[in-house]
Design an enzyme around this catalytic site. Structure first.
Site, short mmCIF file in Angstrom:
data_model
loop_
_atom_site.label_atom_id
_atom_site.label_comp_id
_atom_site.label_asym_id
_atom_site.label_seq_id
_atom_site.Cartn_x
_atom_site.Cartn_y
_atom_site.Cartn_z
N ASP A 189 -52.19 3.44 -10.69
CA ASP A 189 -50.77 3.46 -11.15
C ASP A 189 -50.68 4.79 -11.99
OD1 ASP A 189 -52.49 1.57 -12.56
OD2 ASP A 189 -51.13 1.89 -14.22
N GLY A 220 -43.41 -1.21 -18.28
CA GLY A 220 -43.39 -2.08 -19.14
C GLY A 220 -42.69 -1.93 -20.57
N GLY A 248 -43.23 -3.81 -25.54
CA GLY A 248 -42.56 -2.65 -25.00
C GLY A 248 -42.52 -1.57 -25.97
N ARG A 263 -45.60 7.18 -8.04
CA ARG A 263 -47.36 7.17 -8.36
C ARG A 263 -47.92 6.65 -7.19
NH1 ARG A 263 -47.72 5.73 -14.34
NH2 ARG A 263 -45.55 6.01 -15.18
#
Length: 512
Positions: free
Chosen positions: A269, A109, A143, A200
């Site tokens: 993650d 992101g 971001g 991941r």
């Protein structure tokens, strides 16, 4: 026909004839995977990029020109204002369990993978910009990254590398000339991160949630080619891949435990397939030892407390095994056999972890051989440390002096609220030391028991100075100290001692 586990095929890097350009020599194998594995987009330019820190040692390891990286054009690349020749910027797709709750789409992101470089030693590394602007996976976020978290990751990841722990590393930190809004307005920054890859557990979960078995297979083949080539010729290569990831995670978490490191956000993650420590958010090094220690402000239930990290790792690996089940069914012939195979692989985690941890504890205690009762001796010390709130790092470092003779006990005793508790343990320890030769014992212990870690109060002080006073000297000094953690260095006592009560840091924050 080539095997699905054949070697990676690198793309041809674009050439740039400008002699002043930064030449990364990108070879972008992940960009050759199907388009639904990622989103293609360029970083978003910033107002006024300025280089804060360049990791010259790492740059040279990667075969990069440090002068070019530090140039105006180089800094523009590190800030995301210019795309380097040969780069194919990507935001990676992945899912993840966050504190036990599954989110089917997370993804990068606020990060952009520029591409991959092959270092001087032949190893392949990702070059990623973190804080480079919004992506299709930003979920409404800006971001961007603030300077504080960027410098935290720089300090701690480089300290971990110096401590010998597999980790992502920091190539550069750049300020943006812009502010990011969190609880308040903060100076913005971009971190250039280097990783063996950014695969991941959550990457596999992303496709498993979509029941996209072909994508899981493509990703597994890629992981084998990039990280576990020894699995390719195995009779059951996907089971061999699972075994390899489990083994590396068991070793990694054991290393964390041996250093008193608390990751803080062990979500799926944030669990790397390569076995590296990744995503340094509210991480911290423990001072007073206790297995229930938590620093992360968002870990309200202590899910990722120091002592829970092995259980969290196994939980995450179980989620990986679930994602692998369609591949294991194909290898084993039916689902019951696949489930049994996965459970067999997972059952190896705990003994692998315990073997690595106890081997490390023996080294920390100066024991060269393994004898019955060693594990109990080590656990007895830890229990006494917890009861007496003894500093984890200092206790083991001062044991190096105590191993040379009882006169060294003075420094260790001073760390215990009840010094007699240490004395009782030390008597048993010395009896055990007498059962094997002691030549070079203290030196061997100093090679595994660091004198310096990034103590939380020092990290926070360095970040505060950088963010609010534009003073980078505390950051530079701390980085220099933790980059040589095993050396005895005079006049640096303030870096090796715990915080005073009024300066103790009890919570750390993601601040992303």
């Amino acid at each position: 026909m080539s095997s699905p586990h054949s070697s990676l095929t690198a793309s041809a890097a674009a050439s740039d004839l400008d002699p002043h350009s930064v030449r990364f020599g990108f070879e972008n194998t992940y960009a050759r995977l199907p388009e639904h594995f990622y989103a293609r987009l360029d970083p978003i330019p910033v107002a006024a990029p300025h280089l804060v820190k360049l990791n010259a040692e790492l740059a040279r390891k990667l075969g990069l020109d440090t002068d070019a990286l530090a140039s105006e054009r180089g800094v523009e690349i590190l800030a995301g204002n210019r795309v380097a020749a040969g780069a194919e910027p990507l935001a990676l797709a992945y899912a993840g369990h966050q504190f036990g709750y599954f989110v089917p789409q997370l993804g990068d992101g606020r990060a952009i993978l520029l591409g991959e470089v092959v270092a001087r030693d032949g190893a392949r590394y990702d070059i990623q910009l973190k804080g480079s602007g919004p992506t299709p996976f930003s979920r409404g976020g800006d971001g961007r990254a603030a300077l504080g978290p960027v410098l935290r990751e720089y300090i701690v990841s480089e300290a971990m590398a110096a401590l010998g722990v597999p980790t992502t590393r920091a190539l550069a930190a750049v300020t943006t000339g812009e502010q990011v809004l969190r609880e308040t307005a903060l100076p913005g920054a971009v971190l250039t991160r280097v990783a063996a890859s950014h695969l991941r557990v959550g990457t596999f979960q992303y496709f498993a949630a979509q029941r996209d078995t072909e994508a899981i297979r493509r990703l597994a083949d890629y992981a084998i080619a990039r990280h576990y080539p020894e699995a390719a010729p195995a009779k059951q290569p996907y089971r061999a891949l699972l075994d390899g990831v489990i083994a590396r995670q068991a070793q990694l978490v054991a290393q964390w435990m041996l250093l008193g490191f608390i990751h803080g956000v062990m979500n799926t993650d944030n669990t790397s397939i390569s076995g590296e420590t990744i995503d340094y958010g509210p991480c911290a090094f423990m001072e007073a030892y206790h297995p229930d220690t938590v620093f992360s402000s968002i870990d309200l239930q202590g899910r990722y407390a120091y002592g829970n990290q092995p259980l969290a790792a196994l939980w995450n690996l179980t989620r990986l095994a679930e994602a692998f089940l369609p591949l294991l069914v194909q290898e084993m012939g039916n689902e019951p056999a696949a489930v049994a195979s996965a459970n067999e692989a997972l059952a190896a985690f705990q003994p692998r972890f315990e073997a690595a941890r106890y081997a490390g504890l023996r080294r920390k205690l100066g024991l060269f051989t393994e004898l019955k009762g060693d594990a109990e001796l080590a656990e007895d010390l830890l229990e006494r440390m917890a009861a007496n709130r003894a500093d984890f790092t200092l206790t083991f470092r001062r044991l190096c002096d105590a191993a040379a003779g009882p006169e060294g006990d003075v420094g260790v005793r001073a760390l215990f609220a009840d010094p007699d508790s240490y004395d009782a343990w030390a008597s048993a320890w010395r009896l055990r030391l007498n059962e094997e030769p002691g030549e070079a014992r203290a030196a061997a212990m100093r090679a595994v028991n660091p004198a310096f870690i990034p103590r939380n109060h020092l990290v926070e002080a360095a970040l505060h100075a950088a963010m609010w006073r534009q003073d980078l000297q505390p950051f530079e000094q701390l980085l220099d100290v933790v980059s040589r953690p095993y050396e005895d260095r005079p006049n640096l006592e303030r870096y090796s001692t715990p915080a005073r009560p009024e300066g103790y840091v009890s919570q750390t924050f993601c601040a992303t």
